[in-house]
Design a protein around this motif. Structure first.
Motif, mmCIF file in Angstrom:
data_model
loop_
_atom_site.group_PDB
_atom_site.id
_atom_site.type_symbol
_atom_site.label_atom_id
_atom_site.label_comp_id
_atom_site.label_asym_id
_atom_site.label_seq_id
_atom_site.Cartn_x
_atom_site.Cartn_y
_atom_site.Cartn_z
ATOM 1 N N VAL A 254 11.688 -5.207 56.510
ATOM 2 C CA VAL A 254 12.155 -5.904 57.711
ATOM 3 C C VAL A 254 11.666 -7.339 57.605
ATOM 4 C CG1 VAL A 254 12.064 -6.083 60.221
ATOM 5 C CG2 VAL A 254 12.116 -3.826 59.137
ATOM 6 N N SER A 255 12.579 -8.272 57.768
ATOM 7 C CA SER A 255 12.212 -9.682 57.641
ATOM 8 C C SER A 255 12.740 -10.482 58.819
ATOM 9 C CB SER A 255 12.781 -10.266 56.343
ATOM 10 O OG SER A 255 14.193 -10.339 56.419
ATOM 11 N N SER A 256 12.187 -11.664 58.973
ATOM 12 C CA SER A 256 12.703 -12.570 60.005
ATOM 13 C C SER A 256 14.155 -12.924 59.718
ATOM 14 C CB SER A 256 11.840 -13.836 60.062
ATOM 15 O OG SER A 256 11.743 -14.443 58.781
ATOM 16 N N ALA A 359 14.273 2.301 62.526
ATOM 17 C CA ALA A 359 13.699 3.276 61.593
ATOM 18 C C ALA A 359 12.769 2.596 60.593
ATOM 19 C CB ALA A 359 14.820 4.018 60.872
ATOM 20 N N ASP A 360 13.177 1.446 60.083
ATOM 21 C CA ASP A 360 12.344 0.740 59.101
ATOM 22 C C ASP A 360 11.054 0.225 59.745
ATOM 23 O OD1 ASP A 360 14.013 1.163 56.953
ATOM 24 O OD2 ASP A 360 15.100 -0.708 57.186
ATOM 25 N N LEU A 361 11.149 -0.320 60.956
ATOM 26 C CA LEU A 361 9.946 -0.790 61.643
ATOM 27 C C LEU A 361 8.993 0.370 61.936
ATOM 28 C CD1 LEU A 361 11.416 -3.445 64.112
ATOM 29 C CD2 LEU A 361 9.644 -3.866 62.387
ATOM 30 N N SER A 362 9.539 1.515 62.320
ATOM 31 C CA SER A 362 8.704 2.685 62.606
ATOM 32 C C SER A 362 7.987 3.158 61.349
ATOM 33 C CB SER A 362 9.565 3.819 63.179
ATOM 34 O OG SER A 362 10.153 3.433 64.409
ATOM 35 N N PHE A 363 8.701 3.166 60.227
ATOM 36 C CA PHE A 363 8.089 3.567 58.958
ATOM 37 C C PHE A 363 6.982 2.595 58.571
ATOM 38 C CE2 PHE A 363 7.640 3.816 54.383
ATOM 39 C CZ PHE A 363 7.720 5.172 54.119
ATOM 40 N N LEU A 364 7.242 1.309 58.743
ATOM 41 C CA LEU A 364 6.282 0.287 58.331
ATOM 42 C C LEU A 364 5.027 0.304 59.186
ATOM 43 C CD1 LEU A 364 8.868 -2.551 57.724
ATOM 44 C CD2 LEU A 364 7.200 -1.799 56.016
ATOM 45 N N VAL A 373 3.462 1.657 48.924
ATOM 46 C CA VAL A 373 2.518 0.566 49.135
ATOM 47 C C VAL A 373 3.114 -0.337 50.203
ATOM 48 C CG1 VAL A 373 3.533 -0.704 47.173
ATOM 49 C CG2 VAL A 373 1.333 -1.405 48.093
ATOM 50 N N TYR A 374 2.271 -0.711 51.163
ATOM 51 C CA TYR A 374 2.710 -1.519 52.302
ATOM 52 C C TYR A 374 2.185 -2.941 52.114
ATOM 53 C CZ TYR A 374 3.761 2.977 54.529
ATOM 54 O OH TYR A 374 4.267 4.220 54.821
ATOM 55 N N TRP A 375 3.056 -3.921 52.287
ATOM 56 C CA TRP A 375 2.624 -5.281 52.032
ATOM 57 C C TRP A 375 3.520 -6.270 52.786
ATOM 58 C CZ3 TRP A 375 6.058 -8.024 48.515
ATOM 59 C CH2 TRP A 375 7.018 -7.212 47.915
ATOM 60 N N ALA A 376 3.056 -7.503 52.849
ATOM 61 C CA ALA A 376 3.787 -8.566 53.534
ATOM 62 C C ALA A 376 3.709 -9.828 52.693
ATOM 63 C CB ALA A 376 3.205 -8.822 54.916
ATOM 64 N N GLY A 380 9.322 -19.268 51.765
ATOM 65 C CA GLY A 380 10.082 -20.286 52.474
ATOM 66 C C GLY A 380 9.734 -20.226 53.951
ATOM 67 N N ARG A 381 10.756 -20.174 54.783
ATOM 68 C CA ARG A 381 10.505 -20.044 56.219
ATOM 69 C C ARG A 381 10.583 -18.599 56.673
ATOM 70 N NH1 ARG A 381 15.053 -19.301 59.170
ATOM 71 N NH2 ARG A 381 17.076 -19.557 58.135
ATOM 72 N N GLY A 382 10.702 -17.678 55.733
ATOM 73 C CA GLY A 382 10.846 -16.279 56.079
ATOM 74 C C GLY A 382 9.553 -15.491 55.934
ATOM 75 N N VAL A 383 9.420 -14.446 56.750
ATOM 76 C CA VAL A 383 8.291 -13.526 56.683
ATOM 77 C C VAL A 383 8.861 -12.133 56.445
ATOM 78 C CG1 VAL A 383 6.341 -12.506 57.919
ATOM 79 C CG2 VAL A 383 6.892 -14.930 58.230
ATOM 80 N N PHE A 384 8.276 -11.393 55.494
ATOM 81 C CA PHE A 384 8.788 -10.087 55.098
ATOM 82 C C PHE A 384 7.696 -9.033 55.255
ATOM 83 C CE2 PHE A 384 11.142 -13.321 52.951
ATOM 84 C CZ PHE A 384 12.433 -12.844 52.781
ATOM 85 N N LEU A 385 8.045 -7.920 55.877
ATOM 86 C CA LEU A 385 7.185 -6.743 55.943
ATOM 87 C C LEU A 385 7.848 -5.683 55.076
ATOM 88 C CD1 LEU A 385 6.586 -6.616 59.823
ATOM 89 C CD2 LEU A 385 5.254 -7.856 58.099
ATOM 90 N N ARG A 386 7.098 -5.123 54.126
ATOM 91 C CA ARG A 386 7.735 -4.237 53.150
ATOM 92 C C ARG A 386 6.898 -2.976 52.910
ATOM 93 N NH1 ARG A 386 11.589 -7.373 50.472
ATOM 94 N NH2 ARG A 386 11.161 -9.600 50.204
#
Length: 668
Positions: A254-256, A359-364, A373-376, A380-386
């Motif tokens: 999930v990203s900005s 669903a993706d936010l709930s999993f994260l 593996v959970y990471w962020a 650039g100007r974007g933020v990613f939760l993975r």
């Protein structure tokens, strides 16, 4: 299928062997027996319906070696590559040659991701009120309109648009925004056309990201929305790049950017005159407010800094964002509740997108899967939760291997220290005990190049250890001296952007050549400038592989340090922890072979033809002083090893003589 029946008994020997039908055509490829050796192995894999790991050294002609048996197999084959350059070479150069010379009638299709094609539905909506981010972008509109009225493929590559042309995102589509068969222009859609062409094709030429994006869609029950039809066999070229490509599609993200796109698309689904627009607008504004709040505080809370890599996510860190995450999820659910009651396909699509984001936010936010593996990261100007699978082996076993009986993995770098175990286990072909889980054959085809005569490996030991203070300053001085030997014409490859930028700053004003830096221009423009004039290119990451500069333009490749993946990288750290939890030794079983393969890729930039000649300089003394250095040296081609700069200059200038080792005393 349009290929001849097997009863005709065409084989790679009749086409590629001495006196074969392709012999004259292959003169341009410097025909060699290594190519036939690999082709026979690939042919056997197709005949036996098995799996093959084929390492083919630079210059073996591996592309034709797998294309010929693939086309003769009579089955639909997907050829997947890591780079667009190789994709284009296969489709526009190699396949036309084979079609002309083989006398076979076959159909091949070149496929790209949806975002490469003009979406007629979105184009019709955009041109009613074209809006551009800048006046400069607006100047391309007339040219784009003319092209759109004439193009038969809708492929953006036909247009001369800047890479940064932001309006293209509103003129193309993705799996998130495509209406599929519900689209009013579905029958005329460029993606529909290429998909139908693929359904009747013998060979599909794709890239790794498209292949795994399609495989991931199939796993989510969206097979009908994919691009690839059913296929019988797969050839993965540049297979060393598979793990990263597959991992990016088999996880959750999930990203900005993803939320910004949803907000923009949602506001465009209804005209402002529609009675429902007010409600829709208020729901979307609420979502945008909460999304911006989440991603504006995330970097501070998570400790994210742009250009400084990724950070691991854990329950404690994410707990600090739980309130903001819940607000975003509630806003998405509210928007979904509204769109669910509507009939328009654009609104129905929003319902699915909202559900997937929830669903993706709930999993994260749970951070509870031991296989991920959970990471962020900030980019650039974007933020990613993975969240990515720690290993792709199980994903490949479940998603791919059960559906195809023939898979060929090929690359110039598959074996570490002459063994395929590391790669095979990462691909899920061997179990934890090193036992094949399916029928797997291996073949290693050596390069026809004379590396001992064509290349020198410079291994200085007078530089500081890479972790010691002053290393990069000493390395910059050595880079300047090395460039004097070859008159520039050098790639200087780094394992980190920080070292690249520091060395460039120290050396650029002291090098009497054109000095180029990765990031200052697009990659292709940098390569064109490099070829035109004697140059020194400071680069990292993307220039370690997939870059081909044959001839005198490149005579020197300098590597700053052994390319061990950073243990601070969350994905690498998770893989190390997983191996250690199994009682395995992570350094020798993962970190070392991975680094050895990466070093071979960097070395491979130098010698691209039989006429090439040059130097690879490794500035990391550990390759000589540490016991594990042997693993690197045995994985590299047999270049002439030199440890003194004066001797290196003599070798390059053709005046180097080898001093014979003293013989044992002989009693006359």
């Amino acid at each position: 299928m349009s290929l001849p029946a097997p009863s005709l008994r065409l084989s790679v020997d009749t086409l590629l062997g001495p006196g074969g039908a392709l012999q004259s055509a292959l003169e341009a490829y410097e025909y060699r027996p290594e190519q036939l050796q690999m082709a026979r192995s690939v042919e056997k894999a197709f005949n036996e319906r098995g799996y093959l790991l084929a390492e083919a050294g630079t210059g073996t002609g591996k592309t034709l070696a797998y294309l010929v048996p693939a086309l003769l197999s009579g089955r639909r084959v997907v050829v997947s590559t890591a780079t667009k350059t190789l994709q284009e070479q296969i489709f526009f150069k190699d396949l036309p040659l084979l079609r002309e010379r083989m006398g076979l009638s076959f159909e091949a299709v070149y496929l790209k991701g949806r975002s490469n094609y003009l979406c007629l539905h979105r184009y019709d909506a955009f041109r009613k009120d074209p809006q551009f981010a800048t006046r400069e972008e607006g100047r391309y509109w007339k040219h784009l309109e003319t092209w759109a009225s004439r193009t038969e493929t809708g492929d953006r590559s036909e247009l001369e648009l800047p890479e940064s042309f932001s309006a293209w995102g509103r003129l193309s589509t993705t799996s998130d925004t495509c209406l599929g068969s519900k689209c009013p222009v579905y029958e005329n859609c460029f993606v529909t056309r290429v998909r139908r062409a693929a359904e009747s094709a013998d060979l599909l030429v794709v890239n790794h990201h498209l292949f795994f994006a399609d495989l991931a869609l199939r796993g989510r029950g969206q097979r009908g929305e994919g691009v690839l039809p059913q296929y019988d066999a797969v050839v993965f070229d540049e297979a060393h790049a598979l793990e990263d490509a597959a991992g990016s599609h088999f996880g959750h993200s999930v990203s900005s950017f993803r939320l910004e796109d949803l907000v923009r698309d949602a506001l465009g689904t209804l005209p402002t005159t529609d009675s429902r627009f007010g409600m829709l607008s208020s729901l979307v504004v609420r979502l945008r407010t909460h999304s911006e709040a989440l991603f504006s505080q995330a970097p501070r809370v998570l400790g994210l800094k742009e250009h400084e890599g990724a950070v691991a996510l854990n329950p404690e860190r994410l707990a600090l964002l739980s309130g903001s995450i819940e607000q975003v999820k509630e806003s998405l659910s509210a928007l979904s509740a509204f769109t669910t009651t509507e009939r328009e396909p654009e609104l129905t699509l929003l319902t699915r997108r909202c559900a997937e984001l929830v669903a993706d936010l709930s999993f994260l936010e749970k951070v509870e899967s031991n296989d991920h593996v959970y990471w962020a990261e900030a980019r650039g100007r974007g933020v990613f939760l993975r969240a990515s699978p720690i290993e792709i082996s199980r994903e490949l076993q479940e998603r791919l291997y059960g559906g195809v009986d023939t898979v060929v993995f090929t690359s110039a770098t598959l074996a570490a220290e002459g063994r395929f175990d590391f790669f095979a286990r990462r691909m899920g072909l061997y179990d934890e005990e090193g036992v094949p889980v399916t029928s797997v054959r291996t073949v290693s085809v050596p390069s026809p190049f004379d590396f001992e005569q064509q290349s020198a490996l410079y291994l200085p030991t007078h530089l500081p250890d890479p972790a010691a203070p002053g290393f990069i300053e000493a390395a910059a001085e050595e880079i300047i001296r090395l460039c004097e030997v070859t008159g520039g014409r050098a790639f200087v490859l780094f394992t980190s952007l920080r070292n690249m930028e520091r060395a460039h700053a120290l050396a650029r004003n002291r090098l009497p050549y054109q000095v180029l830096l990765q990031g200052e221009r697009p990659k292709q423009q940098l390569l064109e400038a490099f070829r035109e004039h004697p140059s020194v290119l400071f680069a990292a990451h993307s220039f370690w592989e997939g870059v081909d500069v044959p001839g005198d333009a490149l005579s020197l490749v300098i590597i700053d340090r052994l390319p061990f993946a950073s243990p601070g990288d969350p994905v690498v750290a998770a893989r190390i922890r997983q191996l250690e939890a199994r009682g395995e030794e992570a350094f020798g079983g993962y970190q070392l072979p991975q680094a050895a393969l990466a070093l071979r890729q960097g070395f491979g930039r130098l010698i691209r033809t039989r006429a090439d000649r040059g130097i690879v300089a490794m500035l990391d003394r550990r390759i000589v002083t540490k016991n594990y250095g042997r693993a690197f040296l045995t994985s590299l081609p047999p270049a002439r090893r030199i440890d003194q700069l004066e001797a290196l200059g003599a070798w390059f200038n053709g005046t180097y003589t080898v001093t014979p080792e003293p013989e044992d005393d002989v009693d006359f």
